[in-house]
Design a protein around this motif. Structure first.
Motif, PDB file in Angstrom:
ATOM      1  N   ASP A 188      -6.794   7.314  -5.306  1.00  0.00           N
ATOM      2  CA  ASP A 188      -6.136   8.242  -4.394  1.00  0.00           C
ATOM      3  C   ASP A 188      -5.998   7.610  -3.007  1.00  0.00           C
ATOM      4  O   ASP A 188      -6.803   6.759  -2.637  1.00  0.00           O
ATOM      5  CB  ASP A 188      -6.998   9.508  -4.259  1.00  0.00           C
ATOM      6  CG  ASP A 188      -6.613  10.537  -5.293  1.00  0.00           C
ATOM      7  OD1 ASP A 188      -5.429  10.599  -5.649  1.00  0.00           O
ATOM      8  OD2 ASP A 188      -7.495  11.282  -5.736  1.00  0.00           O
ATOM      9  N   VAL A 189      -5.027   8.106  -2.223  1.00  0.00           N
ATOM     10  CA  VAL A 189      -4.761   7.439  -0.936  1.00  0.00           C
ATOM     11  C   VAL A 189      -5.941   7.379   0.018  1.00  0.00           C
ATOM     12  O   VAL A 189      -6.180   6.342   0.629  1.00  0.00           O
ATOM     13  CB  VAL A 189      -3.563   8.041  -0.154  1.00  0.00           C
ATOM     14  CG1 VAL A 189      -2.276   7.408  -0.587  1.00  0.00           C
ATOM     15  CG2 VAL A 189      -3.508   9.525  -0.243  1.00  0.00           C
ATOM     16  N   THR A 190      -6.693   8.476   0.145  1.00  0.00           N
ATOM     17  CA  THR A 190      -7.794   8.427   1.120  1.00  0.00           C
ATOM     18  C   THR A 190      -8.909   7.510   0.619  1.00  0.00           C
ATOM     19  O   THR A 190      -9.539   6.804   1.395  1.00  0.00           O
ATOM     20  CB  THR A 190      -8.372   9.832   1.416  1.00  0.00           C
ATOM     21  OG1 THR A 190      -8.737  10.449   0.192  1.00  0.00           O
ATOM     22  CG2 THR A 190      -7.371  10.713   2.123  1.00  0.00           C
ATOM     23  N   GLN A 192      -8.368   4.948  -1.377  1.00  0.00           N
ATOM     24  CA  GLN A 192      -7.794   3.613  -1.213  1.00  0.00           C
ATOM     25  C   GLN A 192      -8.047   3.091   0.200  1.00  0.00           C
ATOM     26  O   GLN A 192      -8.465   1.949   0.380  1.00  0.00           O
ATOM     27  CB  GLN A 192      -6.295   3.668  -1.482  1.00  0.00           C
ATOM     28  CG  GLN A 192      -5.546   2.449  -0.987  1.00  0.00           C
ATOM     29  CD  GLN A 192      -4.107   2.411  -1.483  1.00  0.00           C
ATOM     30  OE1 GLN A 192      -3.849   2.148  -2.639  1.00  0.00           O
ATOM     31  NE2 GLN A 192      -3.178   2.686  -0.607  1.00  0.00           N
ATOM     32  N   ALA A 193      -7.824   3.952   1.181  1.00  0.00           N
ATOM     33  CA  ALA A 193      -8.016   3.528   2.564  1.00  0.00           C
ATOM     34  C   ALA A 193      -9.469   3.122   2.800  1.00  0.00           C
ATOM     35  O   ALA A 193      -9.747   2.115   3.469  1.00  0.00           O
ATOM     36  CB  ALA A 193      -7.606   4.649   3.524  1.00  0.00           C
ATOM     37  N   HIS A 215       1.482  -5.162  -5.347  1.00  0.00           N
ATOM     38  CA  HIS A 215       2.926  -4.926  -5.258  1.00  0.00           C
ATOM     39  C   HIS A 215       3.213  -4.055  -4.038  1.00  0.00           C
ATOM     40  O   HIS A 215       4.351  -3.825  -3.684  1.00  0.00           O
ATOM     41  CB  HIS A 215       3.412  -4.219  -6.520  1.00  0.00           C
ATOM     42  CG  HIS A 215       2.892  -2.820  -6.615  1.00  0.00           C
ATOM     43  ND1 HIS A 215       1.618  -2.533  -7.066  1.00  0.00           N
ATOM     44  CD2 HIS A 215       3.442  -1.648  -6.273  1.00  0.00           C
ATOM     45  CE1 HIS A 215       1.429  -1.228  -6.984  1.00  0.00           C
ATOM     46  NE2 HIS A 215       2.516  -0.661  -6.514  1.00  0.00           N
ATOM     47  N   LEU A 217       3.399  -3.404  -0.326  1.00  0.00           N
ATOM     48  CA  LEU A 217       3.500  -4.141   0.931  1.00  0.00           C
ATOM     49  C   LEU A 217       2.600  -3.547   2.007  1.00  0.00           C
ATOM     50  O   LEU A 217       2.051  -4.269   2.838  1.00  0.00           O
ATOM     51  CB  LEU A 217       4.952  -4.127   1.416  1.00  0.00           C
ATOM     52  CG  LEU A 217       5.921  -4.884   0.503  1.00  0.00           C
ATOM     53  CD1 LEU A 217       7.308  -4.274   0.548  1.00  0.00           C
ATOM     54  CD2 LEU A 217       5.982  -6.338   0.914  1.00  0.00           C
ATOM     55  N   GLY A 218       2.437  -2.238   1.992  1.00  0.00           N
ATOM     56  CA  GLY A 218       1.614  -1.578   2.995  1.00  0.00           C
ATOM     57  C   GLY A 218       0.153  -1.984   2.858  1.00  0.00           C
ATOM     58  O   GLY A 218      -0.531  -2.253   3.846  1.00  0.00           O
ATOM     59  N   VAL A 219      -0.320  -2.029   1.612  1.00  0.00           N
ATOM     60  CA  VAL A 219      -1.707  -2.409   1.359  1.00  0.00           C
ATOM     61  C   VAL A 219      -1.940  -3.850   1.804  1.00  0.00           C
ATOM     62  O   VAL A 219      -2.911  -4.160   2.493  1.00  0.00           O
ATOM     63  CB  VAL A 219      -2.037  -2.233  -0.144  1.00  0.00           C
ATOM     64  CG1 VAL A 219      -3.358  -2.877  -0.487  1.00  0.00           C
ATOM     65  CG2 VAL A 219      -2.043  -0.761  -0.512  1.00  0.00           C
ATOM     66  N   PHE A 263       7.569   4.899   6.444  1.00  0.00           N
ATOM     67  CA  PHE A 263       7.025   6.135   6.984  1.00  0.00           C
ATOM     68  C   PHE A 263       7.360   6.268   8.470  1.00  0.00           C
ATOM     69  O   PHE A 263       7.159   5.345   9.251  1.00  0.00           O
ATOM     70  CB  PHE A 263       5.513   6.193   6.786  1.00  0.00           C
ATOM     71  CG  PHE A 263       4.950   7.499   7.213  1.00  0.00           C
ATOM     72  CD1 PHE A 263       5.107   8.610   6.412  1.00  0.00           C
ATOM     73  CD2 PHE A 263       4.331   7.644   8.435  1.00  0.00           C
ATOM     74  CE1 PHE A 263       4.630   9.843   6.812  1.00  0.00           C
ATOM     75  CE2 PHE A 263       3.848   8.870   8.852  1.00  0.00           C
ATOM     76  CZ  PHE A 263       4.000   9.968   8.038  1.00  0.00           C
TER      77      PHE A 263
END
Lengths: 304, 321
Positions: A188-190, A192-193, A215, A217-219, A263
């Motif tokens: 999940d995004v949180t 992941q962060a 894959h 780019l943001g990560v 974003f």
């Protein structure tokens, strides 16, 4: 001038039948990772980023075979290394974390034991010492109640916790290089962060270099200092992260960045149509003939 | 005031799960969805965002009729879709359809694309071969495929093409509402852009209303008109896309936005938590929870209510006593 930790030189590999490569998958891939540096490889499915990491780990299985080039790790060619020596290196000096921790963890063994195994195998500790070190390793990746968690089995943990366990295991022997292949894609995004922040902080603390494959780019941007863009088995562009995102030079990189819903851009510029790479690039096969590799910056040698 | 196409009122879904008790024999009620209400207008894209287990997919399934709600009503053009007098699956299929995350898993591998697209038409009484052929051709054109490709099987297509087939299958009965469940999260970046463009084109061309389930906030910001943020079965914040992304009020929404991996974060003022606009005055009321810990899913949530802090922008707060 510092010696690169990992120096991949004109690596070629492909599907082989007997001794001849029938289908090339990587064509002359060259890049270097400095000690303590985080390097990102970004690309779409099938671009060759994962086979590159498997080649470094010496985990290529038939029918995949290296057909040319060198992989120098601290000056030593890994491709020429005997299997035993490679096994000693793997997990110890070069460690890897995968996308799906559940498939990489043994479901029948407690996670404490699985981490402890690293110390027993690579550092010659006895099991009692190793168990204590395992609890410390869990503490270092900020797993709450490490004592109790060490006695857990993988299925008793959430995806985010399992990935922390994988990180603890990978960093147990203080490797020089950590290879992370899409480590947060399933999270999940949180979560992941949090996991990204953890990898970033721990590797910076210990001076571990990272080869980060994704894959997303943001990560990649949130963790790497330099990025290589892969397409169809070639490294088509390489640059410092910020430069790559603000000033992409290669047609494919520009297409890739334009294809991303960015974003905040709708707030500022209204809804822009996303770039369709296929429509701007007429001939994909011509694309890989041109490459842009930024010269390494001048103060490279004085990097602390 | 435009009439709503779909009206969901105080939807609850609870599952009876085993667990607890000495031998694990006790049954407990898991509160998956706790009182969700929203309206979907014609031609609008409403997104439900939240992390695994927040109840977004259960909500979608309830709207599709694949999950019976425990409480609450769902109305389509004023007609109830739940309880007694609800229409059967056949009528519902003409109103609401779904595009799945993984098109490969949702297409029959032994049927050609043509057969997959013709089946729903036949079931709904369109049997003339020429009409079926015409409608399939038009639909394939809509999603960017050629009529010749209709004779192929799902495995002969790439991931992006399969998602196009999944969209064609969902649209062949001309529904007004399409539920998009993570429609692009299984796709590569370049393909993702093509499918997002296609979905936006079709929405405009056919006047579709989308209910999108997603955890990818960049995609949600790009596509949505309105957004519901869910956390453990409840809506914690809802509003127009500008409200949610430019003026997020709830700590959970803020945390989700801060967690978006974004290569341009440095240049984007919306991405810096401390530079986000301040939370509007809440008249002394506090947030029901900052959602940093998971609540007990087996008990009903604590008393709280959605409070309108700006027109159409509502946040879950503990009511003032």
């Amino acid at each position: 001038m510092t010696v690169p930790l990992l120096d991949i030189r004109e690596l070629c590999l492909g599907l082989a039948v007997g001794r001849s490569v029938v289908r090339p998958l990587l064509k002359d891939v060259s890049f270097q990772i400095m000690p303590g540096e985080a390097y990102g490889l970004v690309g779409e499915s099938g671009s060759g980023k994962s086979v590159t990491s498997l080649a470094v780990m010496g985990l290529l299985k038939k029918p995949l075979a290296v057909s040319g080039g060198e992989i120098l790790f601290k000056g030593e060619n890994l491709l020429a290394l005997p299997k035993r020596a490679m096994r000693r290196l793997r997990g110890n000096r070069i460690a890897m974390i995968f996308q799906e921790p559940m498939t990489a963890l043994n479901p029948l063994s407690t996670i404490g034991r699985q981490i402890a195994e690293m110390f027993v195998l690579h550092q010659g500790k006895n099991w009692d010492e190793a168990q204590e070190l395992a609890v410390e390793a869990l503490m270092s990746v900020r797993v709450p109640n490490p004592d109790r968690r060490a006695r857990n089995y993988p299925h008793q943990m959430s995806g985010g916790l399992r990935q922390r366990v994988m990180i603890a295991m990978a960093l147990a022997c203080n490797p020089d290089l950590l290879i992370a292949d899409e480590p947060t894609t399933a999270l999940d995004v949180t979560v992941q962060a949090e996991v990204l922040r953890l990898i970033k902080e721990l590797c910076a603390e210990r001076g571990t270099a990272v080869l980060f494959i994704s894959h997303d780019l943001g990560v990649i941007a949130s963790i790497c200092q330099r990025v290589g863009v892969m397409y169809a088995g070639c490294l088509v562009e390489e640059n410092e992260t910020r430069a790559l995102f603000t000033d992409p030079r290669h047609e494919y990189t520009r297409g890739l960045l334009g294809a991303l819903p960015r974003f905040g851009s709708r707030s500022q510029h209204g809804r822009q149509r996303l770039v369709d790479i296929d429509s701007i690039i007429a001939d994909r096969s011509k694309l890989v003939e041109t490459r842009f590799i930024a010269p390494r910056c001048a103060e490279e040698g004085s990097r602390s | 005031m435009t009439a709503s196409l779909l009206e969901v009122d105080d939807l609850h879904v609870r599952f009876s799960v085993s667990g607890g008790g000495l031998l694990g024999s006790g049954r407990r009620m898991l509160h998956a969805v706790n009182g969700i209400s929203f309206k979907l207008a014609k031609g609008e894209c409403l997104s439900i965002v939240g992390e695994s287990g927040c109840g977004k997919s259960t909500t979608a399934l309830a709207i599709l009729g694949l999950q019976e709600p425990t409480e609450g009503t769902i109305r389509y053009r004023g007609q109830p879709l739940t309880g007694t007098g609800a229409p059967g699956r056949m009528q519902r299929a003409k109103a609401v359809q779904m595009v799945f995350q993984d098109p490969y898993a949702s297409l029959n591998p032994r049927q050609t694309v043509r057969a997959s697209l013709a089946a729903p038409l036949r079931l709904h009484g369109i049997t003339a071969a020429s009409e079926i052929a015409d409608r399939i051709e038009v639909m394939l054109g809509n999603v960017g495929l050629t009529p010749e490709q209709a004779l192929r099987y799902p495995h002969e297509f790439s991931g992006g093409q399969r998602q196009r087939i999944g969209i064609a299958r969902a649209l062949i009965l001309e529904p007004e509402i399409v539920v998009l469940d993570e429609p692009v999260s299984a796709l590569d970046v370049s393909i993702r852009a093509q499918i997002i463009n296609l979905l936006l084109d079709l929405q405009e061309k056919l006047g579709l209303a989308y209910l999108m389930i997603s955890h990818d906030l960049s995609v949600v910001e790009h596509m949505s008109d309105r957004v519901l943020v869910m956390f453990f079965g409840q809506v914690v914040e809802e509003g127009g896309w500008r409200d949610i992304f430019e003026k997020p009020a709830h700590p959970y929404t803020r945390r989700l936005i801060a967690a978006i991996p974004d290569p341009y974060a440095e240049q984007n003022p919306l991405r810096q938590q401390d530079r986000l606009p301040g939370v509007p005055p809440l008249d002394g009321r506090g947030f029901a929870s900052d959602c940093s810990t998971a609540p007990d899913v087996f008990s009903a949530p604590a008393r709280s209510e959605l409070v309108e802090i700006a027109l159409g922008h509502r946040v879950r707060l503990v009511p003032a006593d």
